[in-house]
Write a protein that holds these residues in place. Structure first.
Motif, PDB file in Angstrom:
ATOM      1  N   VAL A  48       0.824  -1.205   0.000  1.00 43.97           N
ATOM      2  CA  VAL A  48       0.000   0.000   0.000  1.00 43.97           C
ATOM      3  C   VAL A  48       0.858   1.255   0.000  1.00 43.97           C
ATOM      4  O   VAL A  48       0.628   2.165  -0.796  1.00 43.97           O
ATOM      5  CB  VAL A  48      -0.937  -0.002   1.222  1.00 43.97           C
ATOM      6  CG1 VAL A  48      -1.667   1.324   1.354  1.00 43.97           C
ATOM      7  CG2 VAL A  48      -1.930  -1.157   1.134  1.00 43.97           C
ATOM      8  N   VAL A  63      -4.175   3.774  -4.065  1.00 44.52           N
ATOM      9  CA  VAL A  63      -4.378   4.611  -2.872  1.00 44.52           C
ATOM     10  C   VAL A  63      -3.745   5.989  -2.998  1.00 44.52           C
ATOM     11  O   VAL A  63      -3.910   6.832  -2.108  1.00 44.52           O
ATOM     12  CB  VAL A  63      -3.837   3.921  -1.605  1.00 44.52           C
ATOM     13  CG1 VAL A  63      -4.406   2.522  -1.457  1.00 44.52           C
ATOM     14  CG2 VAL A  63      -2.313   3.892  -1.581  1.00 44.52           C
ATOM     15  N   PHE A  67      -4.198   8.090   0.657  1.00 44.46           N
ATOM     16  CA  PHE A  67      -3.496   7.595   1.836  1.00 44.46           C
ATOM     17  C   PHE A  67      -2.201   8.370   2.015  1.00 44.46           C
ATOM     18  O   PHE A  67      -1.554   8.773   1.034  1.00 44.46           O
ATOM     19  CB  PHE A  67      -3.158   6.110   1.688  1.00 44.46           C
ATOM     20  CG  PHE A  67      -4.334   5.171   1.758  1.00 44.46           C
ATOM     21  CD1 PHE A  67      -5.641   5.618   1.694  1.00 44.46           C
ATOM     22  CD2 PHE A  67      -4.106   3.808   1.888  1.00 44.46           C
ATOM     23  CE1 PHE A  67      -6.704   4.747   1.757  1.00 44.46           C
ATOM     24  CE2 PHE A  67      -5.161   2.911   1.949  1.00 44.46           C
ATOM     25  CZ  PHE A  67      -6.461   3.390   1.879  1.00 44.46           C
ATOM     26  N   MET A  82      -5.749   7.335   6.179  1.00 43.06           N
ATOM     27  CA  MET A  82      -6.531   6.865   5.037  1.00 43.06           C
ATOM     28  C   MET A  82      -7.783   7.720   4.906  1.00 43.06           C
ATOM     29  O   MET A  82      -8.610   7.753   5.821  1.00 43.06           O
ATOM     30  CB  MET A  82      -6.909   5.391   5.224  1.00 43.06           C
ATOM     31  CG  MET A  82      -5.732   4.479   5.497  1.00 43.06           C
ATOM     32  SD  MET A  82      -6.170   2.739   5.541  1.00 43.06           S
ATOM     33  CE  MET A  82      -7.249   2.700   6.957  1.00 43.06           C
ATOM     34  N   ASP A  89     -11.152  -0.856  -0.334  1.00 44.53           N
ATOM     35  CA  ASP A  89     -10.087  -0.736   0.668  1.00 44.53           C
ATOM     36  C   ASP A  89     -10.289  -1.712   1.829  1.00 44.53           C
ATOM     37  O   ASP A  89      -9.425  -1.796   2.713  1.00 44.53           O
ATOM     38  CB  ASP A  89     -10.035   0.691   1.224  1.00 44.53           C
ATOM     39  CG  ASP A  89      -9.647   1.716   0.173  1.00 44.53           C
ATOM     40  OD1 ASP A  89     -10.273   2.795   0.153  1.00 44.53           O
ATOM     41  OD2 ASP A  89      -8.732   1.433  -0.626  1.00 44.53           O
TER      42      ASP A  89
END
Length: 119
Positions: A48, A63, A67, A82, A89
Motif C-alpha cells: 500500500v 491509494v 493515503f 486513510m 479498501d
C-alpha cells in the motif's frame, strides 16, 4: 525480539477516514524502509505505502492521493492516514519492515488490523 503492533482499524462508511498506527519495539525504524500492506479475503497481498529512512514515500496507484504514510521516529511508530475510503479498501492492514514498495523482502510484520468499508 522485533514486534510490530497495529491498531486503528474498524468499520467505516465509504468516504470516511481512518488512521492506522503501528508501534514497533526491538527495532529502530528511523533509518529503515517501513511499509504497509493489505490483504483482502481471496485476494493477493498488496503493498500500500512505504516510507524510507530519508522520508521518501511510495504508494500503490490504488491509494495514491488518498493515503498518507508517515512515521514518528521519537515514538518508533508508523502511521497510515486513510481518507476517502471505498469498499475496495476493505482488508486486513499490516505494517512491516521492508516489503514490496521498499524493494526488499518482508523482514517482519504485525498481526494486522481489520478495516471494513461499507457502501
Amino acid at each position: 525480539q522485533v514486534q510490530l503492533v497495529e491498531s486503528g482499524g474498524g468499520a467505516v462508511q465509504a468516504g470516511g477516514s481512518l488512521t492506522l498506527s503501528c508501534i514497533v519495539s526491538g527495532f529502530t525504524i528511523d533509518r529503515q524502509c517501513m511499509g504497509w500492506f493489505r490483504q483482502a479475503p481471496g485476494k493477493e497481498r498488496e503493498g500500500v505505502a512505504s516510507i524510507d529512512g530519508d522520508g521518501s514515500t511510495k504508494y500503490a496507484d490504488s491509494v495514491k492521493g488518498r493515503f498518507t504514510i508517515s512515521k514518528d521516529n521519537a515514538k518508533n511508530t508508523l502511521l497510515l492516514q486513510m481518507n476517502s475510503l471505498n469498499v475496495e479498501d476493505t482488508a486486513t492492514y499490516y505494517c512491516a519492515i521492508g516489503g514490496e514498495l521498499c524493494g526488499t523482502d518482508l523482514e517482519a510484520w504485525g498481526q494486522g488490523t481489520l478495516v471494513t468499508v461499507s457502501s
